[in-house]
Design a protein around this motif. Structure first.
Motif, PDB file in Angstrom:
ATOM      1  N   LEU A 101      -3.250  12.319  -2.171  1.00  0.00           N
ATOM      2  CA  LEU A 101      -4.470  12.770  -1.500  1.00  0.00           C
ATOM      3  C   LEU A 101      -5.016  13.955  -2.288  1.00  0.00           C
ATOM      4  CD1 LEU A 101      -6.182  12.418   1.119  1.00  0.00           C
ATOM      5  CD2 LEU A 101      -4.597  13.988   2.215  1.00  0.00           C
ATOM      6  N   LYS A 102      -6.221  13.823  -2.810  1.00  0.00           N
ATOM      7  CA  LYS A 102      -6.845  14.900  -3.581  1.00  0.00           C
ATOM      8  C   LYS A 102      -8.138  15.299  -2.874  1.00  0.00           C
ATOM      9  CE  LYS A 102      -8.187  16.173  -8.236  1.00  0.00           C
ATOM     10  NZ  LYS A 102      -8.303  15.716  -9.626  1.00  0.00           N
ATOM     11  N   VAL A 103      -8.167  16.532  -2.407  1.00  0.00           N
ATOM     12  CA  VAL A 103      -9.327  17.034  -1.670  1.00  0.00           C
ATOM     13  C   VAL A 103     -10.034  18.061  -2.542  1.00  0.00           C
ATOM     14  CG1 VAL A 103     -10.104  18.187   0.418  1.00  0.00           C
ATOM     15  CG2 VAL A 103      -8.114  16.674   0.514  1.00  0.00           C
ATOM     16  N   GLU A 104     -11.302  17.824  -2.807  1.00  0.00           N
ATOM     17  CA  GLU A 104     -12.123  18.726  -3.609  1.00  0.00           C
ATOM     18  C   GLU A 104     -13.420  18.995  -2.865  1.00  0.00           C
ATOM     19  OE1 GLU A 104     -11.034  17.632  -8.135  1.00  0.00           O
ATOM     20  OE2 GLU A 104     -12.348  16.200  -7.138  1.00  0.00           O
ATOM     21  N   LYS A 105     -14.187  19.931  -3.367  1.00  0.00           N
ATOM     22  CA  LYS A 105     -15.459  20.286  -2.733  1.00  0.00           C
ATOM     23  C   LYS A 105     -16.394  19.081  -2.645  1.00  0.00           C
ATOM     24  CE  LYS A 105     -19.139  23.679  -2.894  1.00  0.00           C
ATOM     25  NZ  LYS A 105     -19.672  24.871  -3.536  1.00  0.00           N
ATOM     26  N   LYS A 106     -16.392  18.226  -3.671  1.00  0.00           N
ATOM     27  CA  LYS A 106     -17.314  17.081  -3.705  1.00  0.00           C
ATOM     28  C   LYS A 106     -16.839  15.876  -2.913  1.00  0.00           C
ATOM     29  CE  LYS A 106     -15.367  15.451  -8.004  1.00  0.00           C
ATOM     30  NZ  LYS A 106     -15.570  15.073  -9.365  1.00  0.00           N
ATOM     31  N   GLY A 107     -15.552  15.840  -2.554  1.00  0.00           N
ATOM     32  CA  GLY A 107     -15.071  14.698  -1.793  1.00  0.00           C
ATOM     33  C   GLY A 107     -13.563  14.572  -1.779  1.00  0.00           C
ATOM     34  N   ILE A 108     -13.112  13.437  -1.279  1.00  0.00           N
ATOM     35  CA  ILE A 108     -11.685  13.181  -1.091  1.00  0.00           C
ATOM     36  C   ILE A 108     -11.336  11.887  -1.814  1.00  0.00           C
ATOM     37  CG2 ILE A 108      -9.892  12.679   0.619  1.00  0.00           C
ATOM     38  CD1 ILE A 108     -11.789  14.140   2.662  1.00  0.00           C
ATOM     39  N   ALA A 109     -10.272  11.933  -2.622  1.00  0.00           N
ATOM     40  CA  ALA A 109      -9.775  10.744  -3.306  1.00  0.00           C
ATOM     41  C   ALA A 109      -8.378  10.436  -2.769  1.00  0.00           C
ATOM     42  CB  ALA A 109      -9.725  10.977  -4.810  1.00  0.00           C
ATOM     43  N   VAL A 110      -8.186   9.199  -2.353  1.00  0.00           N
ATOM     44  CA  VAL A 110      -6.905   8.763  -1.817  1.00  0.00           C
ATOM     45  C   VAL A 110      -6.394   7.621  -2.681  1.00  0.00           C
ATOM     46  CG1 VAL A 110      -5.676   7.882   0.195  1.00  0.00           C
ATOM     47  CG2 VAL A 110      -7.698   9.317   0.518  1.00  0.00           C
ATOM     48  N   GLU A 111      -5.160   7.749  -3.173  1.00  0.00           N
ATOM     49  CA  GLU A 111      -4.495   6.670  -3.902  1.00  0.00           C
ATOM     50  C   GLU A 111      -3.333   6.198  -3.045  1.00  0.00           C
ATOM     51  OE1 GLU A 111      -3.209   7.686  -7.842  1.00  0.00           O
ATOM     52  OE2 GLU A 111      -5.083   8.699  -8.291  1.00  0.00           O
ATOM     53  N   VAL A 112      -3.214   4.900  -2.875  1.00  0.00           N
ATOM     54  CA  VAL A 112      -2.134   4.329  -2.065  1.00  0.00           C
ATOM     55  C   VAL A 112      -1.580   3.097  -2.780  1.00  0.00           C
ATOM     56  CG1 VAL A 112      -3.168   5.143   0.083  1.00  0.00           C
ATOM     57  CG2 VAL A 112      -3.679   2.839  -0.713  1.00  0.00           C
ATOM     58  N   SER A 113      -0.374   2.711  -2.384  1.00  0.00           N
ATOM     59  CA  SER A 113       0.177   1.472  -2.926  1.00  0.00           C
ATOM     60  C   SER A 113       0.183   0.360  -1.888  1.00  0.00           C
ATOM     61  CB  SER A 113       1.606   1.704  -3.436  1.00  0.00           C
ATOM     62  OG  SER A 113       2.435   2.069  -2.357  1.00  0.00           O
ATOM     63  N   SER A 114      -0.070   0.735  -0.625  1.00  0.00           N
ATOM     64  CA  SER A 114      -0.008  -0.243   0.455  1.00  0.00           C
ATOM     65  C   SER A 114      -0.802   0.260   1.662  1.00  0.00           C
ATOM     66  CB  SER A 114       1.442  -0.458   0.872  1.00  0.00           C
ATOM     67  OG  SER A 114       1.940   0.718   1.486  1.00  0.00           O
ATOM     68  N   PRO A 115      -1.053  -0.599   2.630  1.00  0.00           N
ATOM     69  CA  PRO A 115      -1.701  -0.156   3.867  1.00  0.00           C
ATOM     70  C   PRO A 115      -0.897   0.942   4.583  1.00  0.00           C
ATOM     71  CG  PRO A 115      -1.836  -2.529   3.696  1.00  0.00           C
ATOM     72  CD  PRO A 115      -0.935  -2.070   2.590  1.00  0.00           C
ATOM     73  N   ALA A 116       0.429   0.878   4.513  1.00  0.00           N
ATOM     74  CA  ALA A 116       1.252   1.918   5.151  1.00  0.00           C
ATOM     75  C   ALA A 116       0.973   3.281   4.516  1.00  0.00           C
ATOM     76  CB  ALA A 116       2.733   1.572   5.035  1.00  0.00           C
ATOM     77  N   GLY A 117       0.831   3.313   3.201  1.00  0.00           N
ATOM     78  CA  GLY A 117       0.509   4.563   2.512  1.00  0.00           C
ATOM     79  C   GLY A 117      -0.835   5.110   2.957  1.00  0.00           C
ATOM     80  N   LEU A 118      -1.811   4.226   3.155  1.00  0.00           N
ATOM     81  CA  LEU A 118      -3.125   4.662   3.623  1.00  0.00           C
ATOM     82  C   LEU A 118      -3.032   5.225   5.036  1.00  0.00           C
ATOM     83  CD1 LEU A 118      -6.126   5.052   3.313  1.00  0.00           C
ATOM     84  CD2 LEU A 118      -6.451   2.639   3.919  1.00  0.00           C
ATOM     85  N   PHE A 119      -2.250   4.596   5.877  1.00  0.00           N
ATOM     86  CA  PHE A 119      -2.064   5.103   7.239  1.00  0.00           C
ATOM     87  C   PHE A 119      -1.536   6.543   7.199  1.00  0.00           C
ATOM     88  CE2 PHE A 119       0.786   5.939  10.804  1.00  0.00           C
ATOM     89  CZ  PHE A 119      -0.089   5.793  11.865  1.00  0.00           C
ATOM     90  N   TYR A 120      -0.512   6.778   6.386  1.00  0.00           N
ATOM     91  CA  TYR A 120       0.059   8.126   6.301  1.00  0.00           C
ATOM     92  C   TYR A 120      -0.917   9.122   5.674  1.00  0.00           C
ATOM     93  CZ  TYR A 120       4.474   6.121   7.747  1.00  0.00           C
ATOM     94  OH  TYR A 120       5.457   5.490   8.459  1.00  0.00           O
ATOM     95  N   ALA A 121      -1.686   8.690   4.695  1.00  0.00           N
ATOM     96  CA  ALA A 121      -2.688   9.563   4.085  1.00  0.00           C
ATOM     97  C   ALA A 121      -3.740   9.981   5.113  1.00  0.00           C
ATOM     98  CB  ALA A 121      -3.352   8.857   2.899  1.00  0.00           C
ATOM     99  N   LEU A 122      -4.193   9.029   5.923  1.00  0.00           N
ATOM    100  CA  LEU A 122      -5.186   9.346   6.953  1.00  0.00           C
ATOM    101  C   LEU A 122      -4.602  10.270   8.026  1.00  0.00           C
ATOM    102  CD1 LEU A 122      -6.943   5.871   7.304  1.00  0.00           C
ATOM    103  CD2 LEU A 122      -7.863   7.945   6.237  1.00  0.00           C
ATOM    104  N   GLN A 123      -3.325  10.068   8.355  1.00  0.00           N
ATOM    105  CA  GLN A 123      -2.670  10.965   9.309  1.00  0.00           C
ATOM    106  C   GLN A 123      -2.651  12.394   8.771  1.00  0.00           C
ATOM    107  OE1 GLN A 123      -1.850  10.617  12.338  1.00  0.00           O
ATOM    108  NE2 GLN A 123      -1.487   8.476  12.674  1.00  0.00           N
ATOM    109  N   THR A 124      -2.333  12.550   7.495  1.00  0.00           N
ATOM    110  CA  THR A 124      -2.307  13.862   6.867  1.00  0.00           C
ATOM    111  C   THR A 124      -3.705  14.482   6.860  1.00  0.00           C
ATOM    112  OG1 THR A 124      -0.435  13.246   5.482  1.00  0.00           O
ATOM    113  CG2 THR A 124      -1.753  15.110   4.739  1.00  0.00           C
ATOM    114  N   LEU A 125      -4.681  13.698   6.495  1.00  0.00           N
ATOM    115  CA  LEU A 125      -6.059  14.188   6.457  1.00  0.00           C
ATOM    116  C   LEU A 125      -6.536  14.620   7.826  1.00  0.00           C
ATOM    117  CD1 LEU A 125      -8.424  14.565   4.519  1.00  0.00           C
ATOM    118  CD2 LEU A 125      -9.155  12.255   5.074  1.00  0.00           C
ATOM    119  N   LYS A 126      -6.165  13.897   8.833  1.00  0.00           N
ATOM    120  CA  LYS A 126      -6.566  14.205  10.203  1.00  0.00           C
ATOM    121  C   LYS A 126      -5.989  15.554  10.669  1.00  0.00           C
ATOM    122  CE  LYS A 126      -5.625  12.237  14.703  1.00  0.00           C
ATOM    123  NZ  LYS A 126      -5.129  11.053  15.391  1.00  0.00           N
ATOM    124  N   GLN A 127      -4.810  15.883  10.167  1.00  0.00           N
ATOM    125  CA  GLN A 127      -4.167  17.137  10.573  1.00  0.00           C
ATOM    126  C   GLN A 127      -4.806  18.315   9.898  1.00  0.00           C
ATOM    127  OE1 GLN A 127       0.238  16.859  10.709  1.00  0.00           O
ATOM    128  NE2 GLN A 127      -0.119  14.705  10.248  1.00  0.00           N
TER     129      GLN A 127
END
Length: 127
Positions: A101-127
């Motif tokens: 998960l890379k958060v910068e002033k211009k936006g957010i870039a998320v790299e995942v290997s699976s849907p499970a990884g995306l779920f955890y990335a979104l959980q982190t972002l939400k916090q």
């Protein structure tokens, strides 16, 4: 024996809290690199999601969107990459449930290997 197991469990929990430092994220990321700057959410977040078999990455975003909106007041909206403030891409070199998960002033870039990884990335972002 139970007391030893209980003490071991407490020590393990303390070690986890110490590792977490100033972060109270669940699940705890394996590493965090802080940088200057921040991304400020508006009322909506345009999200571009990479193709994945069965379109399951987009399905994760779609299922996550109502809770994201309710908890932090930001609507996740499907978008083309040109207009996206958050992009989700596939990186097969990451562990199965891993994400970057890379958060910068211009936006957010998320790299995942699976849907499970995306779920955890979104959980982190939400916090």
């Amino acid at each position: 024996m139970r007391i030893k197991l209980f003490l071991y469990y407490i020590m393990l929990m303390c070690a986890t809290v110490t590792f977490a430092g100033d972060f109270s994220l669940v699940p705890l990321p394996s590493s965090v690199q802080m940088a200057e700057g921040e991304f400020v959410f508006g009322k909506k977040l345009n999200v571009a999601v990479a193709d994945y078999p069965g379109d399951s990455l987009q399905a994760v975003v779609d299922r996550f969107a109502p809770g994201f909106s309710k908890s932090i007041g930001v609507v996740l909206k499907k978008s083309k990459i040109e207009k996206a403030q958050m992009s989700v891409s596939v990186n097969a070199k990451l562990p199965y449930e891993g994400y970057r998960l890379k958060v910068e002033k211009k936006g957010i870039a998320v790299e995942v290997s699976s849907p499970a990884g995306l779920f955890y990335a979104l959980q982190t972002l939400k916090q």
